[in-house]
Write a protein that holds these residues in place. Structure first.
Motif, short mmCIF file in Angstrom:
data_model
loop_
_atom_site.label_atom_id
_atom_site.label_comp_id
_atom_site.label_asym_id
_atom_site.label_seq_id
_atom_site.Cartn_x
_atom_site.Cartn_y
_atom_site.Cartn_z
N LEU A 172 0.81 -1.21 0.00
CA LEU A 172 0.00 0.00 0.00
C LEU A 172 0.84 1.26 0.00
CD1 LEU A 172 -2.85 -0.84 2.56
CD2 LEU A 172 -2.95 -0.91 0.07
N TYR A 173 2.06 1.18 0.55
CA TYR A 173 2.83 2.41 0.78
C TYR A 173 4.13 2.50 -0.01
CZ TYR A 173 -0.48 3.29 4.51
OH TYR A 173 -1.64 3.51 5.22
N MET A 174 4.45 1.49 -0.81
CA MET A 174 5.66 1.61 -1.62
C MET A 174 5.40 2.59 -2.77
SD MET A 174 5.83 -1.85 -3.96
CE MET A 174 6.07 -2.94 -2.58
N PRO A 175 6.31 3.56 -2.99
CA PRO A 175 6.13 4.52 -4.09
C PRO A 175 6.50 3.87 -5.43
CG PRO A 175 8.14 5.01 -2.87
CD PRO A 175 7.49 3.85 -2.17
N LEU A 176 5.53 3.78 -6.31
CA LEU A 176 5.72 3.15 -7.62
C LEU A 176 5.76 4.23 -8.69
CD1 LEU A 176 3.05 0.35 -7.11
CD2 LEU A 176 5.51 0.14 -6.75
N SER A 177 6.76 4.19 -9.53
CA SER A 177 6.86 5.18 -10.60
C SER A 177 7.83 4.71 -11.65
CB SER A 177 7.32 6.55 -10.03
OG SER A 177 8.65 6.46 -9.56
N GLY A 178 7.85 5.40 -12.79
CA GLY A 178 8.79 5.07 -13.85
C GLY A 178 8.13 4.97 -15.21
N PHE A 179 8.94 5.21 -16.22
CA PHE A 179 8.48 5.24 -17.61
C PHE A 179 8.59 3.87 -18.28
CE2 PHE A 179 8.88 6.85 -22.09
CZ PHE A 179 7.74 7.62 -22.11
N HIS A 180 9.01 2.86 -17.53
CA HIS A 180 9.31 1.56 -18.14
C HIS A 180 8.07 0.85 -18.67
CE1 HIS A 180 9.22 1.51 -13.74
NE2 HIS A 180 8.66 0.32 -13.79
N GLY A 181 6.89 1.17 -18.16
CA GLY A 181 5.68 0.58 -18.73
C GLY A 181 5.45 1.04 -20.16
N VAL A 182 5.69 2.34 -20.41
CA VAL A 182 5.56 2.87 -21.76
C VAL A 182 6.65 2.30 -22.67
CG1 VAL A 182 5.57 4.96 -23.17
CG2 VAL A 182 4.46 4.97 -20.93
N LEU A 183 7.87 2.15 -22.15
CA LEU A 183 8.95 1.56 -22.95
C LEU A 183 8.60 0.13 -23.36
CD1 LEU A 183 12.19 2.74 -21.09
CD2 LEU A 183 11.05 3.77 -23.06
N ALA A 184 7.96 -0.61 -22.46
CA ALA A 184 7.51 -1.96 -22.81
C ALA A 184 6.49 -1.91 -23.94
CB ALA A 184 6.91 -2.66 -21.58
N GLY A 185 5.58 -0.91 -23.88
CA GLY A 185 4.62 -0.73 -24.97
C GLY A 185 5.30 -0.37 -26.27
N PHE A 186 6.38 0.44 -26.20
CA PHE A 186 7.14 0.78 -27.41
C PHE A 186 7.71 -0.48 -28.07
CE2 PHE A 186 8.44 5.37 -26.04
CZ PHE A 186 7.17 5.81 -26.36
N LEU A 187 8.21 -1.40 -27.26
CA LEU A 187 8.76 -2.64 -27.82
C LEU A 187 7.69 -3.42 -28.58
CD1 LEU A 187 11.08 -3.98 -24.97
CD2 LEU A 187 11.76 -2.89 -27.11
N VAL A 188 6.46 -3.40 -28.06
CA VAL A 188 5.36 -4.06 -28.75
C VAL A 188 5.07 -3.36 -30.08
CG1 VAL A 188 2.93 -4.74 -28.62
CG2 VAL A 188 4.35 -4.83 -26.58
N GLY A 189 5.14 -2.03 -30.08
CA GLY A 189 4.93 -1.28 -31.32
C GLY A 189 5.98 -1.60 -32.36
N ILE A 190 7.23 -1.73 -31.94
CA ILE A 190 8.30 -2.07 -32.89
C ILE A 190 8.12 -3.50 -33.38
CG2 ILE A 190 10.79 -2.39 -33.11
CD1 ILE A 190 11.14 -0.11 -31.10
N LYS A 191 7.69 -4.39 -32.49
CA LYS A 191 7.39 -5.78 -32.89
C LYS A 191 6.33 -5.80 -33.98
CE LYS A 191 4.76 -9.71 -31.01
NZ LYS A 191 5.54 -10.89 -31.43
N GLN A 192 5.32 -4.93 -33.84
CA GLN A 192 4.24 -4.90 -34.82
C GLN A 192 4.72 -4.41 -36.19
OE1 GLN A 192 1.61 -1.59 -34.55
NE2 GLN A 192 -0.20 -2.74 -35.19
N ILE A 193 5.58 -3.40 -36.20
CA ILE A 193 5.95 -2.74 -37.45
C ILE A 193 7.03 -3.49 -38.21
CG2 ILE A 193 6.91 -0.61 -38.43
CD1 ILE A 193 5.63 0.86 -36.01
#
Length: 304
Positions: free
Chosen positions: A122-143
């Protein structure tokens, strides 16, 4: 005359540079004002009433290595994806993947708390852009799924799968895996859902990519696909109703009416555009590198 070293570190878009400034700026803010993490990072117990952290958390990197990886990943993958998708769609993709990933991570943290009754979820601070980077990899996989990486000798289509496999393996040896692993998993899956079913194609007025090369089972090795396909079809029916892929170019159908789904021909064209964009960029970088290597010889001849 091109400046030395211009090849691989040139061609970054203005949008990607602006977003990189936000990532670096967010990191500086939380280093100078540690209390800002409470308001900007995703802390599940405080998301209500601080609901904005579902959006801001994705742009806050708390570690030096995190901001370096996220900034470089954004610049280099954005340099490839933004020209193919367009700036508006690229920014829309980032916003949607970031927000929905944060929502899923929030729900997961709450569920883990009720299962384990450990307050750290409940109290650990979660943050970071790595979720979007993972989505980018999927986009490159698609193209460009069949593009081979020279250094690793693997095809691009396996990058999301290898990233998740490596992250899961590392999670067994690191106590803080809960801070990054759910984000990577949801970023990958939501990125695929968006590109598979929701991404709008202005030129064709269709959505998504129904091609077999981008099916959910393509994230798994061949021998697992007979197991994965029936499970994936359940979620497909949940998203699209009782649907089947038509044999013509109408994409998905719901009963007898075509859904604004995707055109396999359009998906093929998109991959061709991506491959062509990649080839043009590689050719331009080789040209710049060639010019840079010739400049010392020209200067030497001038001095003689």
């Amino acid at each position: 005359m091109s400046s030395p070293g211009g090849g691989i570190f040139s061609g970054f878009t203005k949008l990607c540079k602006g977003l990189a400034v936000i990532l670096v700026g967010g990191h500086i803010v939380v280093q100078l004002l540690p209390i800002s993490v409470t308001y900007l990072a995703l802390i599940p117990a405080r998301t209500i009433p601080f609901g904005w952290n579902l959006i801001t958390a994705g742009y806050i990197e708390q570690s030096v290595h995190g901001v370096v990886i996220s900034t470089l990943g954004l610049l280099f993958m954005g340099k490839f994806l933004e020209p193919v998708w367009g700036s508006k769609e690229f920014l829309k993709f980032i916003f949607i993947i970031n927000f929905l990933t944060s929502v899923c991570v929030f729900v997961t943290a709450i569920a883990l708390y009720y299962v384990s009754m450990e307050e750290k979820y409940l109290y650990m601070p979660l943050s970071g852009f790595h979720g979007v980077l993972a989505g980018f990899l999927v986009g490159i996989k698609q193209i460009v799924p069949d593009q081979e990486l020279n250094l690793l000798k693997i095809k691009v289509k396996w990058l999301p799968s290898l990233m998740l496999l490596l992250s899961i393996a590392i999670s067994f040896f690191t106590p803080e895996s809960a801070t990054y692993l759910p984000t990577l998993i949801f970023g990958t899956y939501i990125g695929w859902i968006y590109l598979r079913y929701l991404q709008r194609k202005p030129e064709s007025k269709l959505r998504g990519d129904p091609s077999e090369d981008f099916a959910f089972s393509t994230f798994f090795p061949e021998f697992l696909r007979p197991i994965v396909d029936p499970l994936a079809s359940i979620f497909h029916r949940m998203l699209c109703g009782k649907s089947e892929v038509s044999s013509d170019s109408q994409g998905y159908t719901l009963g007898s009416a075509p859904i604004l789904g995707s055109d396999p021909i359009e998906a093929s064209r998109r991959r061709e555009r991506g491959a062509r964009a990649l080839e043009e960029r590689l050719a331009a970088e080789k040209l710049v590198a060639g010019r840079n290597s010739e400049e010392p010889h020209i200067d030497a001849n001038d001095r003689v």
